[in-house]
Design an enzyme around this catalytic site. Structure first.
Site, short mmCIF file in Angstrom:
data_model
loop_
_atom_site.label_atom_id
_atom_site.label_comp_id
_atom_site.label_asym_id
_atom_site.label_seq_id
_atom_site.Cartn_x
_atom_site.Cartn_y
_atom_site.Cartn_z
N GLU A 185 -4.04 -9.77 2.93
CA GLU A 185 -4.92 -9.55 4.07
C GLU A 185 -6.10 -10.52 4.13
OE1 GLU A 185 -2.91 -5.52 3.50
OE2 GLU A 185 -3.63 -7.15 2.24
N GLU B 208 0.84 -1.20 0.00
CA GLU B 208 0.00 0.00 0.00
C GLU B 208 0.87 1.25 0.00
OE1 GLU B 208 -4.06 -0.30 2.07
OE2 GLU B 208 -2.75 -1.49 3.35
#
Length: 259
Positions: free
Chosen positions: A135, A115
């Site tokens: 995730e 990210e």
């Protein structure tokens, strides 16, 4: 644990700033590290001497958020207040920095690490690097707008592979998909990123900023808005039964038993 000096800010060239994530062994983005990164980015945003920024990691790039911080937040139900809201704001600050930014990835960039990299304008990864958003295997979603950042970079089909399969991809695949801009020889991502930063540093500062804004506004909204809208979705997943099981299993080095 990272100190107040990590991430480390250095200046390899008078016009280039280097931010080095330094929290061995995987440069996890802990809350203290996030606060330090936020401070560094705010300082760079208002300075006049620096013309380009390189973001890198010590030995590896980053495995993302520190999972060991999560159980207490799940128990208290305050992950937004204690972590994800500020982490998202920090990555938005990186994405919206008026200076051109280059990420240099050695080893891996996973979860929040990827990210961070996707918030940079250009991304260089060495030939042995692995990049991914795993995730889903924790029973949650990327916490800081990673799904939308991936969608902007690689499109719907490939973003779905990243977030739904959660499997890391090679640097070569990342280049083919448009997730990164360059593949460097092993161990040379920082050198290639610094070369790009020197090129960018010679450009017009105002023109660079204007072009960055034009690229962002092409999507019809400010770059931070999608990440902010995803926060309630992350909070819901994080506090779910599967979210708690995923974190527990990760810390116990076990396979999760999702319902």
């Amino acid at each position: 644990m990272p100190t107040e000096h990590s991430p480390v800010l250095s200046f390899p060239h008078p016009a280039v700033a280097q931010i080095t994530l330094s929290n061995p062994p995987v440069n996890a983005l802990t809350r203290p590290a996030t606060r330090r990164l936020h401070t560094v980015l705010r300082e760079l945003a208002v300075g006049n001497e620096i013309r380009a920024v390189v973001l890198t990691g010590e030995r590896v790039f980053s495995a993302g958020s520190d999972i060991s911080e999560m159980p207490s937040m799940q128990a208290d139900g305050d992950v937004l207040a204690r972590k994800s809201a500020f982490e998202t704001a920090t990555l938005d600050l990186l994405a919206d920095l008026p200076l051109p930014t280059v990420a240099a990835i050695d080893g891996f960039a996973l979860g929040g690490g990827l990210e961070m990299a996707m918030c940079c304008d250009l991304v260089v990864a060495d030939a042995g690097a692995r990049l991914g958003l795993p995730e889903i295997d924790l029973g949650v979603i990327p916490s800081s707008g990673g799904s939308m950042r991936a969608l902007r970079r690689v499109g719907q089909a490939r973003a779905a592979e990243l977030v739904l399969l959660g499997e890391p991809i090679t640097a070569e695949t990342a280049l083919e998909w448009g997730l990164i801009n360059r593949v460097a020889p092993r161990g040379e991502s920082l050198s290639v990123a610094l070369d790009l930063a020197h090129v960018l540093a010679r450009k017009s500062r105002s023109a660079v900023h204007a072009n960055k804004r034009a690229l962002a506004l092409t999507f019809g909204e400010e770059p931070y808005e999608p990440a902010q809208r995803a926060l309630p979705v992350f909070e819901e997943a994080f506090g779910s039964t599967d979210g708690k099981e995923g974190v527990r299993a990760f810390l116990a080095k076990q396979s999760p038993n999702f319902g």
